[in-house]
Design an enzyme around this catalytic site. Sequence first.
Site, PDB file in Angstrom:
ATOM      1  N   LYS A 275       0.835  -1.222   0.000  1.00 53.64           N
ATOM      2  CA  LYS A 275       0.000   0.000   0.000  1.00 53.64           C
ATOM      3  C   LYS A 275       0.864   1.263   0.000  1.00 53.64           C
ATOM      4  O   LYS A 275       0.657   2.163  -0.807  1.00 53.64           O
ATOM      5  CB  LYS A 275      -0.943   0.001   1.220  1.00 53.64           C
ATOM      6  CG  LYS A 275      -1.922  -1.168   1.247  1.00 53.64           C
ATOM      7  CD  LYS A 275      -2.889  -1.079   2.409  1.00 53.64           C
ATOM      8  CE  LYS A 275      -2.239  -1.124   3.775  1.00 53.64           C
ATOM      9  NZ  LYS A 275      -1.507  -2.395   4.067  1.00 53.64           N
TER      10      LYS A 275
ATOM     11  N   ARG B  15      -9.746   0.357   9.067  1.00 55.92           N
ATOM     12  CA  ARG B  15      -9.214  -0.975   9.315  1.00 55.92           C
ATOM     13  C   ARG B  15     -10.166  -1.842  10.144  1.00 55.92           C
ATOM     14  O   ARG B  15      -9.844  -2.981  10.450  1.00 55.92           O
ATOM     15  CB  ARG B  15      -7.914  -0.816  10.089  1.00 55.92           C
ATOM     16  CG  ARG B  15      -6.760  -1.685   9.599  1.00 55.92           C
ATOM     17  CD  ARG B  15      -5.534  -1.096  10.192  1.00 55.92           C
ATOM     18  NE  ARG B  15      -4.329  -1.814  10.131  1.00 55.92           N
ATOM     19  CZ  ARG B  15      -3.213  -1.263   9.625  1.00 55.92           C
ATOM     20  NH1 ARG B  15      -3.243  -0.098   9.049  1.00 55.92           N
ATOM     21  NH2 ARG B  15      -2.084  -1.919   9.706  1.00 55.92           N
TER      22      ARG B  15
ATOM     23  N   ARG C  45      11.467  -5.819   4.899  1.00 57.12           N
ATOM     24  CA  ARG C  45      11.271  -4.374   4.691  1.00 57.12           C
ATOM     25  C   ARG C  45      12.283  -3.567   5.511  1.00 57.12           C
ATOM     26  O   ARG C  45      12.542  -3.867   6.670  1.00 57.12           O
ATOM     27  CB  ARG C  45       9.844  -3.984   5.119  1.00 57.12           C
ATOM     28  CG  ARG C  45       9.613  -2.482   5.109  1.00 57.12           C
ATOM     29  CD  ARG C  45       8.147  -2.104   5.057  1.00 57.12           C
ATOM     30  NE  ARG C  45       7.381  -2.537   6.223  1.00 57.12           N
ATOM     31  CZ  ARG C  45       6.058  -2.392   6.334  1.00 57.12           C
ATOM     32  NH1 ARG C  45       5.363  -1.851   5.351  1.00 57.12           N
ATOM     33  NH2 ARG C  45       5.432  -2.802   7.420  1.00 57.12           N
TER      34      ARG C  45
ATOM     35  N   ARG D 234      11.491  -1.871  11.061  1.00 55.38           N
ATOM     36  CA  ARG D 234      10.435  -1.548  12.028  1.00 55.38           C
ATOM     37  C   ARG D 234      10.332  -2.662  13.061  1.00 55.38           C
ATOM     38  O   ARG D 234      10.387  -3.836  12.708  1.00 55.38           O
ATOM     39  CB  ARG D 234       9.092  -1.393  11.290  1.00 55.38           C
ATOM     40  CG  ARG D 234       8.853  -0.011  10.749  1.00 55.38           C
ATOM     41  CD  ARG D 234       7.664   0.066   9.814  1.00 55.38           C
ATOM     42  NE  ARG D 234       6.426  -0.503  10.329  1.00 55.38           N
ATOM     43  CZ  ARG D 234       5.271  -0.458   9.683  1.00 55.38           C
ATOM     44  NH1 ARG D 234       5.178   0.144   8.509  1.00 55.38           N
ATOM     45  NH2 ARG D 234       4.180  -0.998  10.187  1.00 55.38           N
TER      46      ARG D 234
ATOM     47  N   ARG E 295      -0.020  -9.417  13.345  1.00 58.05           N
ATOM     48  CA  ARG E 295      -0.642  -8.393  12.496  1.00 58.05           C
ATOM     49  C   ARG E 295      -1.493  -9.045  11.417  1.00 58.05           C
ATOM     50  O   ARG E 295      -2.561  -8.543  11.069  1.00 58.05           O
ATOM     51  CB  ARG E 295       0.445  -7.498  11.878  1.00 58.05           C
ATOM     52  CG  ARG E 295       1.098  -6.612  12.926  1.00 58.05           C
ATOM     53  CD  ARG E 295       2.370  -5.986  12.440  1.00 58.05           C
ATOM     54  NE  ARG E 295       2.141  -5.045  11.364  1.00 58.05           N
ATOM     55  CZ  ARG E 295       3.055  -4.698  10.469  1.00 58.05           C
ATOM     56  NH1 ARG E 295       4.257  -5.226  10.521  1.00 58.05           N
ATOM     57  NH2 ARG E 295       2.774  -3.828   9.549  1.00 58.05           N
TER      58      ARG E 295
HETATM   59  P1  ADP Z   1       2.216  -1.831   3.225  1.00 57.00           P
HETATM   60  O1  ADP Z   1       2.242  -0.321   3.162  1.00 57.00           O
HETATM   61  O2  ADP Z   1       0.990  -2.409   2.553  1.00 57.00           O
HETATM   62  O3  ADP Z   1       2.404  -2.363   4.618  1.00 57.00           O
HETATM   63  P2  ADP Z   1       4.793  -1.648   1.836  1.00 57.00           P
HETATM   64  O4  ADP Z   1       4.476  -0.801   0.661  1.00 57.00           O
HETATM   65  O5  ADP Z   1       5.565  -1.035   2.945  1.00 57.00           O
HETATM   66  O6  ADP Z   1       3.438  -2.366   2.387  1.00 57.00           O
HETATM   67  O7  ADP Z   1       5.569  -2.949   1.281  1.00 57.00           O
HETATM   68  C1  ADP Z   1       6.047  -3.947   2.181  1.00 57.00           C
HETATM   69  C2  ADP Z   1       7.418  -4.452   1.709  1.00 57.00           C
HETATM   70  O8  ADP Z   1       7.257  -5.178   0.489  1.00 57.00           O
HETATM   71  C3  ADP Z   1       8.424  -3.335   1.404  1.00 57.00           C
HETATM   72  O9  ADP Z   1       9.701  -3.794   1.796  1.00 57.00           O
HETATM   73  C4  ADP Z   1       8.328  -3.147  -0.121  1.00 57.00           C
HETATM   74  O10 ADP Z   1       9.564  -2.707  -0.674  1.00 57.00           O
HETATM   75  C5  ADP Z   1       7.991  -4.569  -0.594  1.00 57.00           C
HETATM   76  N1  ADP Z   1       7.061  -4.597  -1.732  1.00 57.00           N
HETATM   77  C6  ADP Z   1       5.999  -3.775  -1.958  1.00 57.00           C
HETATM   78  N2  ADP Z   1       5.345  -4.130  -3.096  1.00 57.00           N
HETATM   79  C7  ADP Z   1       6.012  -5.214  -3.587  1.00 57.00           C
HETATM   80  C8  ADP Z   1       5.835  -6.059  -4.743  1.00 57.00           C
HETATM   81  N3  ADP Z   1       4.839  -5.857  -5.619  1.00 57.00           N
HETATM   82  N4  ADP Z   1       6.707  -7.064  -4.929  1.00 57.00           N
HETATM   83  C9  ADP Z   1       7.726  -7.274  -4.054  1.00 57.00           C
HETATM   84  N5  ADP Z   1       7.950  -6.542  -2.954  1.00 57.00           N
HETATM   85  C10 ADP Z   1       7.105  -5.511  -2.708  1.00 57.00           C
HETATM   86  P1  AMP Z   2       0.822   0.142   9.299  1.00 57.24           P
HETATM   87  O1  AMP Z   2       1.932   1.123   9.160  1.00 57.24           O
HETATM   88  O2  AMP Z   2      -0.387   0.501   8.483  1.00 57.24           O
HETATM   89  O3  AMP Z   2       1.273  -1.280   9.065  1.00 57.24           O
HETATM   90  O4  AMP Z   2       0.333   0.252  10.821  1.00 57.24           O
HETATM   91  C1  AMP Z   2       1.218  -0.033  11.894  1.00 57.24           C
HETATM   92  C2  AMP Z   2       0.420  -0.228  13.182  1.00 57.24           C
HETATM   93  O5  AMP Z   2      -0.268   1.014  13.517  1.00 57.24           O
HETATM   94  C3  AMP Z   2      -0.696  -1.273  13.129  1.00 57.24           C
HETATM   95  O6  AMP Z   2      -0.222  -2.580  13.376  1.00 57.24           O
HETATM   96  C4  AMP Z   2      -1.637  -0.763  14.237  1.00 57.24           C
HETATM   97  O7  AMP Z   2      -1.147  -1.078  15.535  1.00 57.24           O
HETATM   98  C5  AMP Z   2      -1.546   0.738  14.071  1.00 57.24           C
HETATM   99  N1  AMP Z   2      -2.579   1.236  13.105  1.00 57.24           N
HETATM  100  C6  AMP Z   2      -2.349   1.797  11.883  1.00 57.24           C
HETATM  101  N2  AMP Z   2      -3.516   2.130  11.294  1.00 57.24           N
HETATM  102  C7  AMP Z   2      -4.501   1.761  12.156  1.00 57.24           C
HETATM  103  C8  AMP Z   2      -5.921   1.826  12.119  1.00 57.24           C
HETATM  104  N3  AMP Z   2      -6.590   2.322  11.055  1.00 57.24           N
HETATM  105  N4  AMP Z   2      -6.607   1.343  13.184  1.00 57.24           N
HETATM  106  C9  AMP Z   2      -5.975   0.843  14.265  1.00 57.24           C
HETATM  107  N5  AMP Z   2      -4.643   0.751  14.361  1.00 57.24           N
HETATM  108  C10 AMP Z   2      -3.896   1.205  13.323  1.00 57.24           C
END
Ligand code: ADP
Ligand code: AMP
Length: 216
Positions: free
Chosen positions: A13, A86, A125, A158, A169
């Site tokens: 995302k 969420r 990541r 992270r 998660r």
């Molecule tokens: P989200 O915001 O949904 O938690 P991220 O955009 O941070 O996910 O992506 C999670 C990890 O996966 C990051 O390390 C990113 O570089 C990698 N990633 C994202 N999209 C892809 C993809 N299509 N293929 C492979 N790796 C990806």
């Molecule tokens: P994310 O960066 O989206 O993976 O979110 C990291 C963490 O933040 C999650 O595991 C939750 O603990 C908290 N969080 C983020 N967005 C929300 C949401 N919309 N509702 C509740 N908790 C959230």
Amino acid sequence: MRLILCGPPGAGKGTQCKRIVDKYALTHLSSGDILRAERAAGTELGKKAQGYMDTGALVPDDVIIGMMIGAIKKAAGNYVLDGFPRTLPQAEGLDKALREAGEKVDAIVNLLVDDEVIEKRLTGRRSCPTCGAVYHIENLPPKVDGQCDKSCGQLVQRDDDKPDVVRNRLKTYHEQTEAVVGFYEAEGRSILNINADRDIDEVTTAVFAALNKIDG
Ligand code: ADP
Ligand code: AMP
């Protein structure tokens, strides 16, 4: 344009949002990024969120809804929501706020990826604490190992991307978040389902193609 980007943690995302905001000139409203900034600033909200985030649980709905509706108002009708709503109460809270303002979300994009792929994405990541750039040790490595390409310095993992928290998660996602897409379907909204288990650029192409259709 008002967009919601749905999908499990690690679906891509944040990665896709960075490209969407550049193309469509939108504000990226990531609830996770906002919470991490609150924590870094040591605010009351950040302190409240800390324990939930560290274990992979969700921060309580009332905290999140207030925080995100405030951010949405500032974005003046041009935004992409990432990580919100969420839960069903969050989706209902957003719906109510939009209805009261006479507004409507233009599209809901849903990134589809299986759990096994997600575990590898999240544990690999790495992020830049200074500029927010996101890398992956195998799929999107920085030019110099462990260093941000924009010369900000050291990348970090992270804490909630460690394997045991990742599993929590994903559990939280299936138990509480997956139903949000069903909520919008029940409202008669069409969902732009995108196969996100492919190359980052291919996902972007598919997202843009789907958005171009609704954007006219
Ligand atoms: P989200 O915001 O949904 O938690 P991220 O955009 O941070 O996910 O992506 C999670 C990890 O996966 C990051 O390390 C990113 O570089 C990698 N990633 C994202 N999209 C892809 C993809 N299509 N293929 C492979 N790796 C990806
Ligand atoms: P994310 O960066 O989206 O993976 O979110 C990291 C963490 O933040 C999650 O595991 C939750 O603990 C908290 N969080 C983020 N967005 C929300 C949401 N919309 N509702 C509740 N908790 C959230």
